[in-house]
Design an enzyme around this catalytic site. Sequence first.
Site, PDB file in Angstrom:
ATOM      1  N   HIS A  84       0.730  -1.203  -0.056  1.00  0.00           N
ATOM      2  CA  HIS A  84       0.039   0.039   0.013  1.00  0.00           C
ATOM      3  C   HIS A  84       0.807   1.395   0.050  1.00  0.00           C
ATOM      4  CE1 HIS A  84      -0.470   0.954   4.538  1.00  0.00           C
ATOM      5  NE2 HIS A  84       0.901   0.797   4.273  1.00  0.00           N
TER       6      HIS A  84
ATOM      7  N   CYS B 230       5.344   5.150   5.363  1.00  0.00           N
ATOM      8  CA  CYS B 230       3.910   4.503   4.651  1.00  0.00           C
ATOM      9  C   CYS B 230       3.643   5.279   3.354  1.00  0.00           C
ATOM     10  CB  CYS B 230       2.737   4.426   5.628  1.00  0.00           C
ATOM     11  SG  CYS B 230       3.023   2.727   6.431  1.00  0.00           S
TER      12      CYS B 230
ATOM     13  N   HIS C 252       5.060  -0.026  -0.580  1.00  0.00           N
ATOM     14  CA  HIS C 252       5.791  -1.016   0.392  1.00  0.00           C
ATOM     15  C   HIS C 252       4.570  -2.264   1.032  1.00  0.00           C
ATOM     16  CE1 HIS C 252       3.952   1.904   2.940  1.00  0.00           C
ATOM     17  NE2 HIS C 252       3.728   0.851   3.893  1.00  0.00           N
TER      18      HIS C 252
ATOM     19  N   HIS D  45       3.267  -5.036   4.097  1.00  0.00           N
ATOM     20  CA  HIS D  45       2.942  -5.294   5.251  1.00  0.00           C
ATOM     21  C   HIS D  45       2.411  -6.829   5.219  1.00  0.00           C
ATOM     22  CE1 HIS D  45       3.356  -1.414   7.260  1.00  0.00           C
ATOM     23  NE2 HIS D  45       2.757  -0.975   6.231  1.00  0.00           N
TER      24      HIS D  45
ATOM     25  N   ASP E 244      -4.444 -10.637  -0.764  1.00  0.00           N
ATOM     26  CA  ASP E 244      -3.143 -11.195  -0.590  1.00  0.00           C
ATOM     27  C   ASP E 244      -2.191 -11.143  -1.783  1.00  0.00           C
ATOM     28  OD1 ASP E 244      -1.297 -12.759   0.765  1.00  0.00           O
ATOM     29  OD2 ASP E 244      -1.946 -14.663  -0.410  1.00  0.00           O
TER      30      ASP E 244
ATOM     31  N   GLU F  69      -1.210  -4.591  11.672  1.00  0.00           N
ATOM     32  CA  GLU F  69      -0.554  -4.278  10.405  1.00  0.00           C
ATOM     33  C   GLU F  69       1.156  -4.399  10.723  1.00  0.00           C
ATOM     34  OE1 GLU F  69      -1.026  -0.677   7.555  1.00  0.00           O
ATOM     35  OE2 GLU F  69       0.076  -0.083   9.137  1.00  0.00           O
TER      36      GLU F  69
HETATM   37 NI    NI Z   1       2.590   0.909   5.430  1.00  0.00          NI
END
Ligand code: NI
Length: 137
Positions: free
Chosen positions: A15, A34, A40, A42, A80, A125
């Site tokens: 995200h 972020c 990137h 998670h 996913d 997260e």
């Molecule tokens: Ni993030």
Amino acid sequence: MSLTVYRKAHFNAAHRLYRKDWSDEKNAAVFGKCSNPNFHGHNYELEVGVTGEIDKETGFLIDLKILKDIIKQEVEDPFDHKNLNKEVAVFKDLNPTVENIAIEIYNRIKKRVGAAFQISVTLYETPRNFVIYTGPV
Ligand code: NI
């Protein structure tokens, strides 16, 4: 009596947190790492709780095989290994924060389990950052 059954799941997703109407500098200042323009990932850990009455015939509150399939269809398959901003329609114009992702997961699962059950969504997260959403008050 109140009893809740839980099912755990996880998904990996990419995200970027940002607002189109803000400069790169402001996005970086507010959203930090972020807001990396190149996205990137998670490793999201999910726990779905279902609260309701136990079926007297089966002894089940909800068949966990059915809950497993709902989570797979509504969360794992669409999220996913996806880029949430680009590949999940609701996040095209909504920041995919852990808060907003938890609400989206809640809405998707609630639609499937029906009015007889209350649900809760716990979404991690990172190992230390998580939210719990139990629905609109
Ligand atoms: Ni993030």
